[in-house]
Design a protein around this motif. Structure first.
Motif, mmCIF file in Angstrom:
data_model
loop_
_atom_site.group_PDB
_atom_site.id
_atom_site.type_symbol
_atom_site.label_atom_id
_atom_site.label_comp_id
_atom_site.label_asym_id
_atom_site.label_seq_id
_atom_site.Cartn_x
_atom_site.Cartn_y
_atom_site.Cartn_z
ATOM 1 N N THR A 178 28.504 115.269 46.299
ATOM 2 C CA THR A 178 27.383 114.523 45.911
ATOM 3 C C THR A 178 28.624 114.233 44.886
ATOM 4 O OG1 THR A 178 26.378 115.652 44.441
ATOM 5 C CG2 THR A 178 25.615 114.987 46.397
ATOM 6 N N ARG A 179 29.170 114.520 43.957
ATOM 7 C CA ARG A 179 30.398 114.622 42.766
ATOM 8 C C ARG A 179 31.787 114.597 43.560
ATOM 9 N NH1 ARG A 179 27.006 117.931 38.390
ATOM 10 N NH2 ARG A 179 26.918 119.356 40.740
ATOM 11 N N VAL A 180 32.873 113.785 42.909
ATOM 12 C CA VAL A 180 33.725 114.212 42.897
ATOM 13 C C VAL A 180 34.520 114.674 41.022
ATOM 14 C CG1 VAL A 180 34.840 112.409 42.386
ATOM 15 C CG2 VAL A 180 36.112 113.536 43.772
ATOM 16 N N ALA A 181 35.246 116.019 41.256
ATOM 17 C CA ALA A 181 35.822 115.920 39.624
ATOM 18 C C ALA A 181 37.542 115.482 39.955
ATOM 19 C CB ALA A 181 36.147 117.616 39.624
ATOM 20 N N LEU A 182 37.567 115.078 38.982
ATOM 21 C CA LEU A 182 39.087 114.308 38.497
ATOM 22 C C LEU A 182 40.211 114.576 37.269
ATOM 23 C CD1 LEU A 182 39.210 110.538 38.358
ATOM 24 C CD2 LEU A 182 36.803 111.787 38.536
ATOM 25 N N ILE A 183 41.234 113.956 37.875
ATOM 26 C CA ILE A 183 41.121 114.393 36.291
ATOM 27 C C ILE A 183 41.856 112.469 35.754
ATOM 28 C CG2 ILE A 183 43.812 114.607 34.970
ATOM 29 C CD1 ILE A 183 42.504 117.391 35.114
ATOM 30 N N ARG A 184 41.627 111.789 34.522
ATOM 31 C CA ARG A 184 41.894 110.694 34.347
ATOM 32 C C ARG A 184 42.468 110.479 33.261
ATOM 33 N NH1 ARG A 184 36.713 106.833 34.722
ATOM 34 N NH2 ARG A 184 37.834 106.169 36.614
ATOM 35 N N VAL A 238 39.055 115.536 32.200
ATOM 36 C CA VAL A 238 38.495 116.096 33.605
ATOM 37 C C VAL A 238 37.282 114.973 33.594
ATOM 38 C CG1 VAL A 238 37.296 118.226 34.670
ATOM 39 C CG2 VAL A 238 39.400 118.837 33.397
ATOM 40 N N TRP A 239 37.108 114.454 34.203
ATOM 41 C CA TRP A 239 35.807 113.273 34.300
ATOM 42 C C TRP A 239 35.036 113.643 36.294
ATOM 43 C CZ3 TRP A 239 35.503 108.330 31.887
ATOM 44 C CH2 TRP A 239 35.737 108.218 30.700
#
Length: 265
Positions: free
Chosen positions: A244-250, A254-255
């Protein structure tokens, strides 16, 4: 299916596969910018671990509170490709480097001995990929490009990888057949159900990144779909265990971005 997958299907049916999903307003930061890389979800989805600058050191941030703790200090070891299993952090075998294991409660890093008979796994050799299964080897690529970064699907039936010129590929291991091509992109990662590969697509000026967004390619249709469209630089997607969620580098922080809740098929 996940609402995320339903959105993919609806967009493709409507003939709108080129439209971005405008999800940037729903994203939220977990850390300040710090040139971080390689996020990975804990098994229970309560935290996200990530590497420090230059893929050195390992840290963990709690999703609910934003509290950050150091799991491994900066050093010579890289934790870019890592995951969680039974409360341990494991970095898989990378080329000729053995796998690593970290127990967070004591910070001890152990080298895991390689078992040649273990499998299946995909090994990088001279810019090509080789499937090793029970001691039997089969070449998956044959010099068509310089290939790297193989990532097995959760059930071990497919592998996603990149070609430096040709971008993101997905191959079925049993047959060796290509089932999807995402085009330009790097850092592929799987959804937990093994149905979709997320990846990043970036631009640069020869020295620095100038743009970056997340994309996805579904094994069902093989068509790449843009997921984010922001002025920020989005990289290194990692999907939560519940999908249900995606972690990413923005922009170096970390977002977390929601992909939708579980819905009935």
């Amino acid at each position: 299916m996940h609402r995320f997958h339903a959105l993919l299907v609806c967009l493709l049916i409507a003939g709108c596969s080129g439209l971005p999903l405008e999800t940037e307003d729903e994203a939220s930061p977990l850390t300040v910018a710090g040139d971080y890389t390689g996020p990975a979800w804990s098994s229970d989805g309560a935290s996200v671990s990530f590497s420090g600058p230059g893929y050195q050191g390992l840290y963990e941030v709690a999703v609910d509170t934003g509290a950050v703790r150091e799991l491994a200090p900066p050093g010579t070891r890289t934790w870019f490709r890592h995951g969680w299993a039974d409360g341990r952090v494991v970095r898989p075998r990378l080329g000729d480097q053995n796998a690593l294991e970290l127990t967070p409660h004591d910070g001890v890093v152990r080298v895991l001995a390689h078992n040649p008979a273990a499998g299946p796994f995909v090994e990088l050799r001279r810019d090509d990929l080789v499937l090793v299964d029970g001691g039997v080897e089969r070449w998956l690529t044959h010099g068509e490009d310089r290939f790297c970064d193989p990532v097995l699907s959760p059930d071990g039936s497919h592998v996603a990888f990149i070609g430096l010129q040709s971008g993101v590929h997905v191959v079925e291991l049993d047959t060796g057949l290509a089932v999807a091509h995402g085009g330009a992109g790097t850092h592929p990662t799987w959804t937990p159900d093994g149905a979709t590969v997320l990846f990043e697509r970036t631009d640069d000026d020869g020295y620095h990144l100038t743009a970056g967004d997340l994309w996805a390619v579904s094994l069902a249709d093989g068509e790449p779909l843009r997921l984010t469209h922001t002025p920020a630089i989005d990289q290194h997607p990692a999907v939560s265990p519940d999908g249900t969620r995606v972690a990413l580098i923005r922009d170096g922080a970390v977002w977390v971005l929601p992909l939708g809740e579980e819905v009935s098929p």
